[in-house]
Design an enzyme around this catalytic site. Structure first.
Site, mmCIF file in Angstrom:
data_model
loop_
_atom_site.group_PDB
_atom_site.id
_atom_site.type_symbol
_atom_site.label_atom_id
_atom_site.label_comp_id
_atom_site.label_asym_id
_atom_site.label_seq_id
_atom_site.Cartn_x
_atom_site.Cartn_y
_atom_site.Cartn_z
ATOM 1 C CE LYS A 87 -4.199 -1.695 2.266
ATOM 2 N NZ LYS A 87 -5.092 -1.522 3.443
ATOM 3 C CG HIS B 48 -6.889 -9.936 6.092
ATOM 4 N ND1 HIS B 48 -6.064 -8.950 5.603
ATOM 5 C CD2 HIS B 48 -7.063 -9.660 7.403
ATOM 6 C CE1 HIS B 48 -5.754 -8.108 6.576
ATOM 7 N NE2 HIS B 48 -6.344 -8.521 7.680
ATOM 8 N NE ARG C 96 -1.752 -7.553 6.271
ATOM 9 C CZ ARG C 96 -0.547 -7.101 5.919
ATOM 10 N NH1 ARG C 96 0.261 -7.892 5.244
ATOM 11 N NH2 ARG C 96 -0.144 -5.892 6.245
ATOM 12 C CG HIS D 27 0.338 -3.367 9.678
ATOM 13 N ND1 HIS D 27 0.189 -4.343 10.654
ATOM 14 C CD2 HIS D 27 -0.620 -3.639 8.756
ATOM 15 C CE1 HIS D 27 -0.791 -5.158 10.332
ATOM 16 N NE2 HIS D 27 -1.297 -4.758 9.187
#
Length: 345
Positions: free
Chosen positions: A215, A285, A288, A311
């Site tokens: 991201k 997910h 994860r 993150h």
């Protein structure tokens, strides 16, 4: 300039929204420009969906048919503080339907819509379609308070072994691919969007490292487990190509295609293999979540875990820490339970 008739909070009106005299063309309006400013296709799809819902809420509340893509032609630059407060009130009324019936949107999901609203209004201000004061007042709408526990569950080691077993039982190239893909998910915690964009040149077999672009266009190195590297090597050995997508579709005939897998295809691999293994529902997910929990259980510090999964904040990583839950459960387990007490029906 004429303005949209304000919608009082928590009240549905039937007055239609009057059109703006100089509504910007959709191709150059705030909606299109805002989406173009977002880095990833996933973010573009998510924010577009939020803005379509917001536009549909207002148009429906004013008695207009929103159509299939209302955000594309909606006069975002004409929104003022009274409208954004009305939008907040409408968002507060929204529910989602699940197995247990309708449930209110979570605070995070509500605030995601407000973030999209602020983003398109910020773009309208940058394009000179709103004054600084109009923009400041309209975007001052308050976020919704509250939090929810992270969705999903952990994938237990026995379940992962069962997934690999059904992949090994598949003699086609898809069996090798899916075993490698699941192993990369399990030992890197990569997002499914990151898995779909991995390339062969991003993988260093000697170091067992994967260069992942996550991201915000942030690049990081992940390291696959030695056994996962063996499964990945078995998949890559089926085609001697130094470049190209790391994971590709496999045709029913067994032919390996040269294009990258989509996000949905990565999800479908998980769904297909867990069904074959007769396992409860799981998502990419969940791998994860499991990876982060396994790191913290193994004593890896929070900052290192944060860097490995990409993150932006260690606070996000900390939400996946299973140790406090186990301590709380252990505290309850230590309480006395009077098994010999009389029972009154």
């Amino acid at each position: 300039m004429s303005r949209i008739v304000p919608l009082p909070p928590r009240h549905v009106e039937t007055t239609p929204l009057p059109p703006l005299p100089h509504s910007p063309d959709a191709a150059a309006g705030p909606f299109a420009v805002y989406l173009a400013s977002l880095n990833s296709p996933g973010s573009q799809r998510a924010m577009a969906a939020c803005l379509h819902r917001i536009a549909a809420m207002l148009l429906t509340a004013h008695g207009q048919d929103p159509g299939p893509a209302p955000a594309e032609t909606f006069p975002w630059a004409a929104l003022r503080a009274e409208h954004t407060e009305a939008i907040r009130a409408l968002i507060a009324q929204q529910t989602t339907h699940g197995p247990e019936g309708p449930r209110p949107w979570s605070p995070a999901y509500r605030n995601k819509h407000l973030s999209a609203l602020r983003g398109v209004l910020q773009t309208a201000w940058r394009l000179g379609l709103m004054s600084t004061e109009e923009h400041r007042r309209a975007t001052a709408v308050r976020n919704f308070p509250g939090t929810r526990l992270p969705a999903g569950r952990s994938v237990h080691a026995e379940e992962f072994a069962a997934l690999l077993q059904v992949c090994r039982a598949d003699p086609t190239p898809a069996g090798r691919r899916d075993a490698a893909l699941l192993a990369v998910l399990y030992t890197t915690g990569a997002r499914r969007s990151e898995i779909s964009t991995l390339r062969r040149e991003h993988y260093d077999p000697g170091e067992r490292s994967l260069r992942i672009i996550g991201k915000g266009d942030k690049e990081r190195l992940e390291y696959v487990h030695p056994q996962a590297a063996q499964l990945l090597g078995a998949w890559l050995a089926l085609q001697d190509r130094p470049t190209g997508p790391l994971f590709t579709p496999v045709h029913r005939s067994g032919a390996i295609q040269q294009r990258a897998m989509s996000d949905a295809a990565v999800r479908n691999v998980v769904v297909k293999r867990r069904r074959q293994a007769n396992l409860p529902p799981m998502t990419p997910h969940d791998f994860r979540r499991t990876f982060i929990g396994n790191l913290l259980d193994a004593g890896v510090d929070l900052v290192t875990a944060q860097q490995l999964v990409g993150h932006a904040s260690p606070a996000t990583t900390a939400r996946y820490d299973r140790r406090p839950e186990r301590r709380r459960r252990g505290a309850v387990d230590r309480l006395p339970f009077p098994t010999d007490a009389p029972y009154a029906p």
